[in-house]
Design an enzyme around this catalytic site. Structure first.
Site, PDB file in Angstrom:
ATOM      1  N   CYS A  33       6.857  -6.694   9.613  1.00 37.29           N
ATOM      2  CA  CYS A  33       6.291  -6.407  10.936  1.00 37.29           C
ATOM      3  C   CYS A  33       5.335  -7.496  11.420  1.00 37.29           C
ATOM      4  O   CYS A  33       4.902  -7.465  12.557  1.00 37.29           O
ATOM      5  CB  CYS A  33       5.600  -5.055  10.941  1.00 37.29           C
ATOM      6  SG  CYS A  33       4.120  -4.970   9.932  1.00 37.29           S
ATOM      7  N   ASP A  35       2.200  -8.105  10.300  1.00 41.81           N
ATOM      8  CA  ASP A  35       0.778  -7.815  10.128  1.00 41.81           C
ATOM      9  C   ASP A  35       0.210  -8.609   8.950  1.00 41.81           C
ATOM     10  O   ASP A  35       0.896  -8.813   7.944  1.00 41.81           O
ATOM     11  CB  ASP A  35       0.551  -6.327   9.856  1.00 41.81           C
ATOM     12  CG  ASP A  35       0.922  -5.444  11.035  1.00 41.81           C
ATOM     13  OD1 ASP A  35       1.052  -5.965  12.155  1.00 41.81           O
ATOM     14  OD2 ASP A  35       1.077  -4.230  10.829  1.00 41.81           O
ATOM     15  N   CYS A  58      -0.965  -4.516  14.473  1.00 41.04           N
ATOM     16  CA  CYS A  58      -0.902  -3.425  15.438  1.00 41.04           C
ATOM     17  C   CYS A  58      -2.155  -2.541  15.327  1.00 41.04           C
ATOM     18  O   CYS A  58      -2.947  -2.689  14.396  1.00 41.04           O
ATOM     19  CB  CYS A  58       0.359  -2.604  15.185  1.00 41.04           C
ATOM     20  SG  CYS A  58       0.342  -1.717  13.613  1.00 41.04           S
ATOM     21  N   CYS A 102       1.545   0.675   7.436  1.00 49.88           N
ATOM     22  CA  CYS A 102       0.343  -0.099   7.772  1.00 49.88           C
ATOM     23  C   CYS A 102      -0.818   0.204   6.827  1.00 49.88           C
ATOM     24  O   CYS A 102      -1.647  -0.662   6.560  1.00 49.88           O
ATOM     25  CB  CYS A 102      -0.088   0.174   9.207  1.00 49.88           C
ATOM     26  SG  CYS A 102       1.109  -0.390  10.426  1.00 49.88           S
TER      27      CYS A 102
END
Length: 127
Positions: A33, A35, A58, A102
């Protein structure tokens, strides 16, 4: 989509920044993603006295990073090493299923910083 707690930590992250003087640093990234998270810790008397982070990601990645720092600040280093992604997520009131990954960033970067701390301590002992 996000809980009020997630939005609070995203809008006003706690312990954001970096430590100039630190005892351990950890970095993780999620290639899936994009991150990235870097965590600095300052340890005194076997406790995490200071912690800071920088995160590119995010809202969920930023919120989980912030929550992780709040959970472990003041904690004994061996207790902090047991913090899980699940605990971070639950402390935020949960995350939407697509964002659960996350919370792994915070726990993983913290463990990397703690591992770095222990490596530095071993080097001091060997000197």
């Amino acid at each position: 989509m996000y809980s009020e707690k997630v939005l609070e930590h995203f809008r006003s992250p706690k312990n954001l920044g970096e430590l100039e003087v630190y005892d351990g640093v950890g970095y993780v990234g999620d290639p899936g993603c994009g991150d990235h998270l870097k965590v600095w810790i300052k340890v005194d008397d076997d406790r995490i006295k200071e912690i800071a982070f920088k995160c590119q990601g995010c809202p969920a990645a930023i919120a989980t990073s912030s929550m992780m720092t709040e959970l472990v600040k003041g904690m004994k280093i061996d207790e902090a090493s047991k913090i899980t992604d699940h605990l971070i997520s639950v402390s935020l009131g949960g995350l939407p299923e697509p964002k659960e990954h996350c919370s792994n960033l915070g726990a993983s970067a913290l463990r990397a910083a703690i591992d770095d701390y222990y490596s530095r301590e071993r080097l001091k002992e060997d000197s």
